[in-house]
Each structure stands twice: as C-alpha cells, then as structure tokens.
Design an enzyme around this catalytic site. Structure first.
Site, mmCIF file in Angstrom:
data_model
loop_
_atom_site.group_PDB
_atom_site.id
_atom_site.type_symbol
_atom_site.label_atom_id
_atom_site.label_comp_id
_atom_site.label_asym_id
_atom_site.label_seq_id
_atom_site.Cartn_x
_atom_site.Cartn_y
_atom_site.Cartn_z
ATOM 1 N N ASP A 1 0.849 -1.190 0.000
ATOM 2 C CA ASP A 1 0.000 0.000 0.000
ATOM 3 C C ASP A 1 0.884 1.239 0.000
ATOM 4 O O ASP A 1 2.116 1.149 0.095
ATOM 5 C CB ASP A 1 -0.942 0.008 1.212
ATOM 6 C CG ASP A 1 -0.211 -0.297 2.512
ATOM 7 O OD1 ASP A 1 0.941 0.177 2.677
ATOM 8 O OD2 ASP A 1 -0.768 -1.006 3.360
ATOM 9 N N ASP B 1 1.200 4.769 1.964
ATOM 10 C CA ASP B 1 0.795 5.688 3.025
ATOM 11 C C ASP B 1 1.275 7.098 2.684
ATOM 12 O O ASP B 1 2.336 7.277 2.074
ATOM 13 C CB ASP B 1 1.371 5.254 4.371
ATOM 14 C CG ASP B 1 0.761 3.954 4.868
ATOM 15 O OD1 ASP B 1 -0.358 3.612 4.408
ATOM 16 O OD2 ASP B 1 1.395 3.272 5.688
ATOM 17 N N ASP C 1 9.982 5.190 13.724
ATOM 18 C CA ASP C 1 10.657 4.051 14.354
ATOM 19 C C ASP C 1 12.055 3.774 13.827
ATOM 20 O O ASP C 1 13.036 3.824 14.571
ATOM 21 C CB ASP C 1 9.776 2.800 14.267
ATOM 22 C CG ASP C 1 9.271 2.526 12.857
ATOM 23 O OD1 ASP C 1 9.730 3.200 11.905
ATOM 24 O OD2 ASP C 1 8.424 1.621 12.695
#
Length: 416
Positions: free
Chosen positions: A43, A45, A119
């Site tokens: 996908d 984002d 992260d």
C-alpha cells in the site's frame, strides 16, 4: 536524492491534490522503502501538513473518514482501495507510568519533527512525486537500506519503550529482508523484550494477522525464536521449538508460502492458521508429526477448536478466521480416506477448497507422499475429471541470516 519511483497513479494524485491545496505532502514509510528495494509495496501511506479536518475539507466528507483515537488519521476511499493519510507529528507525550509508553500521539508538527519520532531510518523516507525526489531527513535511511541495516531512530531503548510493537516490526524486517540490526538497536531490543506484554492486544493481533498473511511467516517465527521474542508473542509455538512438531509446522508454512508465491493458490490467513495449528491437533489426538487422526472421533471438532485457540494465545484471532481454520482442519482426515463414501458431499462443503489446499501442502511437506491431486479435484472442476500438475517438492534453502548473529542467541547452523 533525485529518483523516480513507481508509485500508484492514485497515490500520486492524492499527494498532488494536497500540495495544490497548499499543504506539504509526501508518500512515506514502507512504500518508499520497498520501492528502493525493488519490491512491490502492499500500500501507499501518505503524510501531510494538513490536519485530519483539513484533509476531509479537501476531499469531502464522503471520501475522507477520520479514524483513530490514540493516533488520529484519515482513510481516503478511492474506488476499491483505501489510502491512509496521516498528519505530521511532533514528539509525543509519554504516559505517567515511568515507562515512556505512548498513550496519545496527536501532537501535530512539521515534516522535520515527524521524521525524528518515527521508528526506523528505513521507514522514515519521504517521496515527493512532483519533484521525483526521495527525502532522507535522518541522513541514514538510504545508506541503511543499501547496507541492509535495521536502525532505530534516535535512542533505540526509548523507541521501544514508547511503542513495544516496534520490537516486533524490527524483527519482521530482519526476517523479510534478511537485514541485520545495528549494535545499539540489537542491544536495546534484547533489553526490551518483556515490554511486549504492555502492547495493545488489538495491535498485536493485527501484527499477527499480517505475519500469517505474508509469504515469509515461517522465517518470521524462526527469527522471533532466535532473538528470544517468541515466548512473549506465541508461547505455545515457543514451547515446542526444537521438536519434530515445530519442524513440521515450519515446513507446512514454508510449502504454503511457496505455493502462494508461485500463484498456485490465493492468499488466505485461515489457511496459514490451519497450517500452524495442524501439528498441535495431531498431538492432541496422540499422533506423531505428519500423521493424521482417524475420522469420526467423537468430540473431534471441539478438540480442534481448542487447539486453534490455544496456539495463538495471548493473541486473539478474528472469529471468522478461527472458525474457517477449524473447518479446514476438520476435513483433513476425511480427505485422506480415498475410498470415502461421502466423497461427493465433502466436495460440496464450503471449506473444501481451503481443505484441499492444506492437503496438497501436507503431501508436499512429507517425503514420498502420494499425489492426492488426482483423487480430489479442484473446487472449480468438481464435475469433471481433473489432474493437477503437482509441483515437485522444493528444497528449503538454508536461512542465510544477516551476517551478524546476536551473541549466544543465534544458531549459526541452518534452521532446518
């Protein structure tokens, strides 16, 4: 870095629409990483300076839906696809429990602030399709991808304390991409493993579903074991590690993944659940690994359901996936009976297609197994004679690891 990336036309249109409305906007995270690794993203984002309300104002209330409480974002509906659009964040506030656990992450900020609260460096890359430019604000993301390194941004221990699910994600990238953790991230990860018990059960269940849906799930389990994560995530599987049942479990998942990658069968989380649960069901019936139970045993459905429930605790599977896996498993003993008088009835059952696929996987994972494809035709060809070209058994490659094994934790031998 100037480099055109093959993002979807819809994702590009969304970014350009928000940019034209005056909001700084990029494709972010895993999609950029995957494209730089010459992989196809699952996908795309998108991250922007626009708030959720402003995003909805650009695209309209019918297409843009604001979701989330801990982390508010927008789901933008484009045909059959959903694009996730987040607003740039600044450093979040931690909880008052002294563990830096993030309980709310809705403090909006700039793109520069957003990067440093993410992260890992490889997930902090931005892509501007208007300029065809990859933006690496940490200065390390592109190099880490080129050098196969998983590196936490900033202080690794703090990153894991803020969100323990990051422990899981770090090791998923080690397994999927055959990367290595840098020293600081590796040391912090070992020290932070018990924090996984603080993570949201719903988020861990979602991560489990993603793992089972991937075609790397056998390698995920192997890496989780080698790094000591498995007892915290899937303790039932950890408890049988090193036994014939564990080897059979990983062989089943490996064969399922091969058939998925080769396009021989569609992706099914329920089928992956059934593969992982099969050795436990055999044990529950007192059978050895790779040996089915006899059909018609009283209470067998309840025994199978209990095994499926137990193996994935403390994670909670969706009811429909769990029930589907139980139906797949319940048919295995009947499919093994080639003289079954209920043959026609079995082939009409809803779970037949998945159950047949598990039967094919079982026989591929076992040496010198009979080719059952000629006996049980595909669901779409039940009314005519059918013979499958059953693929030869694939030799499982040795897990290469990443050149750097965690001290006293990693077995340098092949994982078979």
């Amino acid at each position: 870095m100037k480099r055109p990336l093959a993002i979807s036309d819809t994702a590009k249109d969304i970014v350009l629409t928000l940019q034209d409305a005056g909001f700084e906007t990029y494709v972010v995270g895993g999609a950029v990483r995957d494209l730089l690794l010459n992989r196809t993203p699952k996908d795309f984002d998108i991250s922007t300076a626009a708030t959720p309300e402003e995003i909805r104002g650009v695209f309209g209330r019918r297409k843009a839906r604001i979701i989330g409480k801990r982390f508010r974002l927008v789901h933008l509906y484009a045909g059959n696809d959903i694009y996730e659009i987040s607003t740039f964040r600044t450093a979040p506030k931690s909880s008052d429990n002294g563990k830096n656990l993030i309980t709310s992450d809705n403090a909006y900020g700039t793109a520069q602030e957003d990067v440093w609260r993410r992260d890992f460096t490889m997930n902090a890359l931005f892509y501007d399709p208007a300029k065809e430019e990859v933006i690496d604000l940490t200065g390390m993301g592109i190099d880490d991808i080129n050098n196969s390194i998983v590196r936490a941004i900033g202080k690794p221990k703090l990153r894991f304390e803020e969100d323990p699910v990051r422990i899981l994600r770090a090791l998923k990238m080690v397994a999927q991409f055959d990367f290595a953790l840098d020293d600081a991230t590796e040391n912090a990860l070992f020290a932070s493993l018990p924090l996984l018990t603080l993570a949201s059960s719903s988020r861990l269940a979602l991560e489990l579903e993603k793992i089972l849906k991937s075609s790397y799930c056998d390698r995920h389990l192997e890496v989780f074991h080698d790094y000591g994560l498995l007892p915290y995530f899937l303790p039932e599987i950890s408890a049988i590690w090193g036994t014939p049942q564990q080897k059979y479990l990983c062989d089943l998942l490996y064969e399922r993944n091969c058939r998925l990658d080769e396009g021989l069968y569609r992706n099914s989380v329920s089928l992956a659940i059934a593969c992982a649960a099969l050795p436990f069901v055999e044990m529950a019936f007192g059978r050895e690994a790779g040996t089915l139970w006899q059909p018609g045993i009283p209470g067998s459905a309840a025994i199978i359901a209990q095994c499926v429930d137990n193996i994935f605790k403390p994670q909670n599977l969706m009811v429909r996936m769990r029930e589907s896996a139980c139906r797949i498993l319940s048919l295995q003993a009947q499919l093994e009976d080639v003289e079954n008088p209920r043959r026609g009835e079995i082939m009409q059952q809803r779970a037949y297609a998945h159950a047949r696929e598990l039967m094919m996987i079982r026989h591929a994972a076992l040496p010198d197994a009979e080719d059952m494809a000629k006996i049980w035709p595909k669901g779409s060809e039940r009314r005519k004679t059918h013979q499958d070209n059953f693929p030869p058994k694939r030799r499982k490659p040795k897990f290469k690891g990443n050149g750097r094994k965690p001290e006293a934790k990693w077995n340098k031998k092949a994982d078979e």
